[in-house]
Design a protein around this motif. Structure first.
Motif, short mmCIF file in Angstrom:
data_model
loop_
_atom_site.label_atom_id
_atom_site.label_comp_id
_atom_site.label_asym_id
_atom_site.label_seq_id
_atom_site.Cartn_x
_atom_site.Cartn_y
_atom_site.Cartn_z
N LYS A 1 0.84 -1.19 0.00
CA LYS A 1 0.00 0.00 0.00
C LYS A 1 0.88 1.25 0.00
CE LYS A 1 -3.44 -2.89 1.51
NZ LYS A 1 -2.91 -4.18 1.24
N PRO A 2 1.16 1.79 -1.18
CA PRO A 2 2.07 2.94 -1.27
C PRO A 2 1.41 4.22 -0.75
CG PRO A 2 1.14 2.48 -3.42
CD PRO A 2 0.65 1.39 -2.50
N GLN B 1 5.07 8.17 -2.22
CA GLN B 1 5.80 7.06 -2.83
C GLN B 1 5.35 6.86 -4.27
OE1 GLN B 1 4.87 4.25 0.32
NE2 GLN B 1 7.05 4.11 0.81
N LEU B 2 4.04 7.01 -4.50
CA LEU B 2 3.55 6.90 -5.88
C LEU B 2 4.12 8.00 -6.75
CD1 LEU B 2 -0.22 5.94 -5.52
CD2 LEU B 2 1.65 4.55 -6.39
N THR C 1 11.16 17.35 -7.26
CA THR C 1 9.83 17.08 -7.82
C THR C 1 8.77 17.08 -6.72
OG1 THR C 1 10.74 15.77 -9.62
CG2 THR C 1 8.44 15.37 -9.07
N LEU C 2 9.09 16.45 -5.60
CA LEU C 2 8.13 16.34 -4.49
C LEU C 2 8.12 17.57 -3.59
CD1 LEU C 2 8.73 12.64 -3.36
CD2 LEU C 2 7.01 13.52 -4.95
N ASN C 3 9.09 18.46 -3.82
CA ASN C 3 9.23 19.65 -2.99
C ASN C 3 9.41 19.27 -1.52
OD1 ASN C 3 9.49 22.41 -2.76
ND2 ASN C 3 7.30 22.76 -2.47
N ASP D 1 14.01 4.47 0.79
CA ASP D 1 14.48 3.30 1.54
C ASP D 1 13.38 2.26 1.68
OD1 ASP D 1 17.01 4.38 1.86
OD2 ASP D 1 16.70 5.01 3.94
N GLU D 2 12.17 2.73 1.97
CA GLU D 2 11.04 1.79 2.12
C GLU D 2 10.71 1.12 0.79
OE1 GLU D 2 6.39 1.81 3.55
OE2 GLU D 2 7.77 3.29 4.43
#
Length: 150
Positions: A32-33, A37-38, A58-60, A71-72
């Motif tokens: 379940k991301p 993570q997606l 990109t994710l700021n 890592d996950e």
């Protein structure tokens, strides 16, 4: 008297409604991301490989937050780190075969969901929505840069 609608009110409502509709579909997956993570996997998927810094931009988010997130994904063998031929100090993040299979499943779920979500909306309206949404996002990123500089 009718209250004037605001952009952030509509954006929050749309974000919430999207999450409540797609989360159960994604919940059927073995892993379940989290939304971030997606987004990280989408960046890796679309570029064929990205550095931690690319994803952080990109994710700021700061690199330490993104490192934990990656890592996950590495622990569940969806992402791998490879030497960066352009910079020996960094690694290139790539999807594993399992990661590609997983992301193809995500893409299929999202394609069906997108089809349902946009049913009855003319293409020109969707183009305008994307154009305005991109501009709103760009404006928010500029505001974030300005507030970070202070």
């Amino acid at each position: 008297m009718k209250k004037k609608r605001t952009v952030h009110e509509v954006a929050f409502r749309l974000s919430y409604d999207l999450g409540t509709q797609i989360t159960p579909q994604l919940g059927q997956l073995a892993f379940k991301p989290a939304p971030m993570q997606l987004r990280a996997m989408r960046r890796i998927w679309s570029t064929g490989g990205s550095t931690l810094l690319d994803i952080a931009r990109t994710l700021n988010r700061d690199k330490s937050q993104v490192k934990r997130l990656i890592d996950e994904l590495c622990e569940v063998e969806l992402v791998k780190r490879e030497p960066n031929p352009a910079d020996k100090r960094s690694k290139i993040l790539k999807l594993t075969n399992k990661g590609y299979d997983f992301f193809e499943t995500i893409e299929k779920i999202e394609a069906v969901f997108s089809e349902q979500l946009t049913a009855g909306i003319p293409a020109k309206d969707l183009e305008a929505f994307f154009r305005v949404s991109d501009r709103l996002s760009d404006n928010l990123r500029e505001l974030n840069k300005e507030s970070s500089a202070k």
